[in-house]
Design a protein around this motif. Sequence first.
Motif, PDB file in Angstrom:
ATOM      1  N   ASN A 187       0.713  -1.201  -0.283  1.00 43.96           N
ATOM      2  CA  ASN A 187       0.059   0.124  -0.075  1.00 43.96           C
ATOM      3  C   ASN A 187       0.903   1.348  -0.022  1.00 43.96           C
ATOM      4  O   ASN A 187       0.275   2.373   0.526  1.00 43.96           O
ATOM      5  CB  ASN A 187      -0.948  -0.091   1.180  1.00 43.96           C
ATOM      6  N   ALA A 188       1.981   1.354  -0.516  1.00 44.15           N
ATOM      7  CA  ALA A 188       2.973   2.459  -0.695  1.00 44.15           C
ATOM      8  C   ALA A 188       2.227   3.506  -1.471  1.00 44.15           C
ATOM      9  O   ALA A 188       2.689   4.773  -1.167  1.00 44.15           O
ATOM     10  CB  ALA A 188       4.221   1.751  -1.114  1.00 44.15           C
ATOM     11  N   GLY A 189       1.493   3.125  -2.507  1.00 48.73           N
ATOM     12  CA  GLY A 189       0.940   4.225  -3.399  1.00 48.73           C
ATOM     13  C   GLY A 189      -0.093   5.066  -2.635  1.00 48.73           C
ATOM     14  O   GLY A 189       0.151   6.438  -2.576  1.00 48.73           O
ATOM     15  N   MET A 190      -0.904   4.317  -1.692  1.00 45.32           N
ATOM     16  CA  MET A 190      -1.507   5.214  -0.959  1.00 45.32           C
ATOM     17  C   MET A 190      -0.924   6.100   0.191  1.00 45.32           C
ATOM     18  O   MET A 190      -1.288   7.118   0.581  1.00 45.32           O
ATOM     19  CB  MET A 190      -2.846   4.521  -0.156  1.00 45.32           C
ATOM     20  N   LEU A 191       0.208   5.488   0.564  1.00 40.56           N
ATOM     21  CA  LEU A 191       0.967   6.178   1.696  1.00 40.56           C
ATOM     22  C   LEU A 191       1.611   7.256   1.144  1.00 40.56           C
ATOM     23  O   LEU A 191       1.480   8.275   1.632  1.00 40.56           O
ATOM     24  CB  LEU A 191       1.958   5.242   2.351  1.00 40.56           C
ATOM     25  N   GLY A 192       1.989   7.200  -0.116  1.00 40.23           N
ATOM     26  CA  GLY A 192       2.594   8.400  -0.892  1.00 40.23           C
ATOM     27  C   GLY A 192       1.300   9.438  -1.228  1.00 40.23           C
ATOM     28  O   GLY A 192       1.934  10.612  -0.893  1.00 40.23           O
ATOM     29  N   ILE A 193       0.364   9.060  -1.350  1.00 41.32           N
ATOM     30  CA  ILE A 193      -0.726   9.972  -1.542  1.00 41.32           C
ATOM     31  C   ILE A 193      -0.929  10.908  -0.217  1.00 41.32           C
ATOM     32  O   ILE A 193      -1.006  11.988   0.033  1.00 41.32           O
ATOM     33  CB  ILE A 193      -1.959   9.407  -1.839  1.00 41.32           C
ATOM     34  N   GLU A 194      -1.231   9.944   0.938  1.00 43.82           N
ATOM     35  CA  GLU A 194      -1.484  10.731   2.170  1.00 43.82           C
ATOM     36  C   GLU A 194      -0.320  11.514   2.447  1.00 43.82           C
ATOM     37  O   GLU A 194      -0.538  12.553   3.206  1.00 43.82           O
ATOM     38  CB  GLU A 194      -1.544   9.445   3.148  1.00 43.82           C
ATOM     39  N   ARG A 195       0.900  11.248   2.306  1.00 42.79           N
ATOM     40  CA  ARG A 195       2.216  11.903   2.854  1.00 42.79           C
ATOM     41  C   ARG A 195       2.218  13.449   1.977  1.00 42.79           C
ATOM     42  O   ARG A 195       2.280  14.407   2.286  1.00 42.79           O
ATOM     43  CB  ARG A 195       3.604  11.289   2.558  1.00 42.79           C
ATOM     44  N   ALA A 196       1.655  13.192   0.675  1.00 45.16           N
ATOM     45  CA  ALA A 196       1.700  14.386  -0.281  1.00 45.16           C
ATOM     46  C   ALA A 196       0.626  15.205   0.127  1.00 45.16           C
ATOM     47  O   ALA A 196       0.749  16.623   0.193  1.00 45.16           O
ATOM     48  CB  ALA A 196       1.413  13.871  -1.762  1.00 45.16           C
ATOM     49  N   LEU A 197      -0.431  14.823   0.617  1.00 46.47           N
ATOM     50  CA  LEU A 197      -1.632  15.692   1.106  1.00 46.47           C
ATOM     51  C   LEU A 197      -1.298  16.319   2.458  1.00 46.47           C
ATOM     52  O   LEU A 197      -1.674  17.483   2.589  1.00 46.47           O
ATOM     53  CB  LEU A 197      -2.890  14.770   1.306  1.00 46.47           C
ATOM     54  N   PHE A 198      -0.778  15.508   3.198  1.00 43.78           N
ATOM     55  CA  PHE A 198      -0.283  16.174   4.346  1.00 43.78           C
ATOM     56  C   PHE A 198       1.060  17.303   4.074  1.00 43.78           C
ATOM     57  O   PHE A 198       0.807  18.371   4.748  1.00 43.78           O
ATOM     58  CB  PHE A 198       0.471  15.316   5.573  1.00 43.78           C
ATOM     59  N   GLN A 199       1.850  16.903   3.311  1.00 49.50           N
ATOM     60  CA  GLN A 199       2.902  17.995   3.082  1.00 49.50           C
ATOM     61  C   GLN A 199       2.274  19.165   2.357  1.00 49.50           C
ATOM     62  O   GLN A 199       2.807  20.569   2.750  1.00 49.50           O
ATOM     63  CB  GLN A 199       3.799  17.205   2.131  1.00 49.50           C
ATOM     64  N   LEU A 200       1.288  19.223   1.511  1.00 52.46           N
ATOM     65  CA  LEU A 200       0.864  20.429   0.648  1.00 52.46           C
ATOM     66  C   LEU A 200      -0.202  20.856   1.313  1.00 52.46           C
ATOM     67  O   LEU A 200      -0.395  22.244   1.137  1.00 52.46           O
ATOM     68  CB  LEU A 200       0.326  19.856  -0.560  1.00 52.46           C
ATOM     69  N   TYR A 201      -1.164  20.350   2.052  1.00 55.80           N
ATOM     70  CA  TYR A 201      -2.237  20.730   2.584  1.00 55.80           C
ATOM     71  C   TYR A 201      -2.581  20.516   4.139  1.00 55.80           C
ATOM     72  O   TYR A 201      -3.467  20.984   4.710  1.00 55.80           O
ATOM     73  CB  TYR A 201      -3.416  20.219   2.018  1.00 55.80           C
ATOM     74  N   GLY A 202      -1.689  19.988   4.654  1.00 54.75           N
ATOM     75  CA  GLY A 202      -1.623  19.813   6.269  1.00 54.75           C
ATOM     76  C   GLY A 202      -3.077  18.501   6.271  1.00 54.75           C
ATOM     77  O   GLY A 202      -3.304  18.504   7.687  1.00 54.75           O
ATOM     78  N   VAL A 203      -3.467  17.834   5.424  1.00 58.77           N
ATOM     79  CA  VAL A 203      -4.498  16.724   5.922  1.00 58.77           C
ATOM     80  C   VAL A 203      -3.877  15.595   6.507  1.00 58.77           C
ATOM     81  O   VAL A 203      -2.779  15.066   6.218  1.00 58.77           O
ATOM     82  CB  VAL A 203      -4.989  16.357   4.456  1.00 58.77           C
ATOM     83  N   LYS A 204      -4.426  15.437   7.610  1.00 60.85           N
ATOM     84  CA  LYS A 204      -4.087  14.369   8.509  1.00 60.85           C
ATOM     85  C   LYS A 204      -4.942  13.187   8.562  1.00 60.85           C
ATOM     86  O   LYS A 204      -4.409  12.116   8.698  1.00 60.85           O
ATOM     87  CB  LYS A 204      -4.195  14.711   9.954  1.00 60.85           C
ATOM     88  N   HIS A 205      -6.220  13.345   8.091  1.00 61.94           N
ATOM     89  CA  HIS A 205      -7.253  12.053   7.895  1.00 61.94           C
ATOM     90  C   HIS A 205      -7.888  12.205   6.518  1.00 61.94           C
ATOM     91  O   HIS A 205      -8.642  13.001   6.000  1.00 61.94           O
ATOM     92  CB  HIS A 205      -8.524  12.529   8.858  1.00 61.94           C
ATOM     93  N   VAL A 206      -7.371  10.961   5.828  1.00 53.71           N
ATOM     94  CA  VAL A 206      -7.680  10.865   4.538  1.00 53.71           C
ATOM     95  C   VAL A 206      -9.073   9.953   4.311  1.00 53.71           C
ATOM     96  O   VAL A 206      -9.095   8.934   4.830  1.00 53.71           O
ATOM     97  CB  VAL A 206      -6.457  10.496   3.605  1.00 53.71           C
ATOM     98  N   PRO A 207      -9.746  10.407   3.554  1.00 50.40           N
ATOM     99  CA  PRO A 207     -11.319   9.583   3.551  1.00 50.40           C
ATOM    100  C   PRO A 207     -10.824   8.158   2.739  1.00 50.40           C
ATOM    101  O   PRO A 207     -10.010   8.326   1.954  1.00 50.40           O
ATOM    102  CB  PRO A 207     -12.019  10.357   2.617  1.00 50.40           C
ATOM    103  N   GLN A 208     -11.595   7.252   3.343  1.00 51.95           N
ATOM    104  CA  GLN A 208     -11.329   5.734   2.814  1.00 51.95           C
ATOM    105  C   GLN A 208     -12.109   5.590   1.254  1.00 51.95           C
ATOM    106  O   GLN A 208     -13.186   6.200   1.298  1.00 51.95           O
ATOM    107  CB  GLN A 208     -11.720   4.811   3.738  1.00 51.95           C
TER     108      GLN A 208
END
Length: 227
Positions: free
Chosen positions: A19-40
């Motif tokens: 699941n590295a792809g989703m992890l990469g997306i989550e980290r990018a969301l946090f880095q760019l927008y500070g998103v901590k909780h990503v919808p399933q």
Amino acid sequence: MKTVPILFDIDGTLLLTGNAGMLGIERALFQLYGVKHVPQIALHGRTDFAIIHELFTALELPISDYRSFVACYHVQLVQALCDRIGQLLPGVRALLDCLQADERFELALLTGNSREAAAIKLKHFAIDHFFAVGGYGGWHGDRDDVARLCWEAIQTHWGREASAASAVVIGDTPADIRCARAIGARAIAVATGNCSLTELQHNSPDLAVHSLQSLTVEKILEIADRR
């Protein structure tokens, strides 16, 4: 002359990334927008374009940021692959070696990954040298469109027009079977992703197998020769 194109999906078919792809997306969301909780959301059989657009809509982020976001995601994906435990799936390298050595086959990618994400994943698992052409899901939400782009890319690579009737799509989801039909190709389904063999069989592939370990060159040619 190469006459039998084999169009491979990546995730769940050639390899697992933990699941590295989703992890990469989550980290990018946090880095760019500070998103901590990503919808399933549903991931399997979908394109990067469709997944990211659904997330942006759910999080009320500007779709105009798509290009800059995916650039950040690709950087994060490299590290995410190192942080997660992934693997090539059983039989993959042996099958790719056999197909590459046989002058009848053209190996291609038909994947929901963006071109860059596909290259990163294949390089991480040292199988990038098998594929010179492909169709990618970085800018298309419909996997059938990706299949059409892949077939156009193969014909351009060959320098001639050809029918997809002898092409074989190998993937692990019903979406892979459907997009094979969209271009008139055969479909081999492999139960190494999130779908069971029974579920895949219900979607009427030309062949369904438990893993690529049981898939031979002779069996692929038999499927490709069906009209």
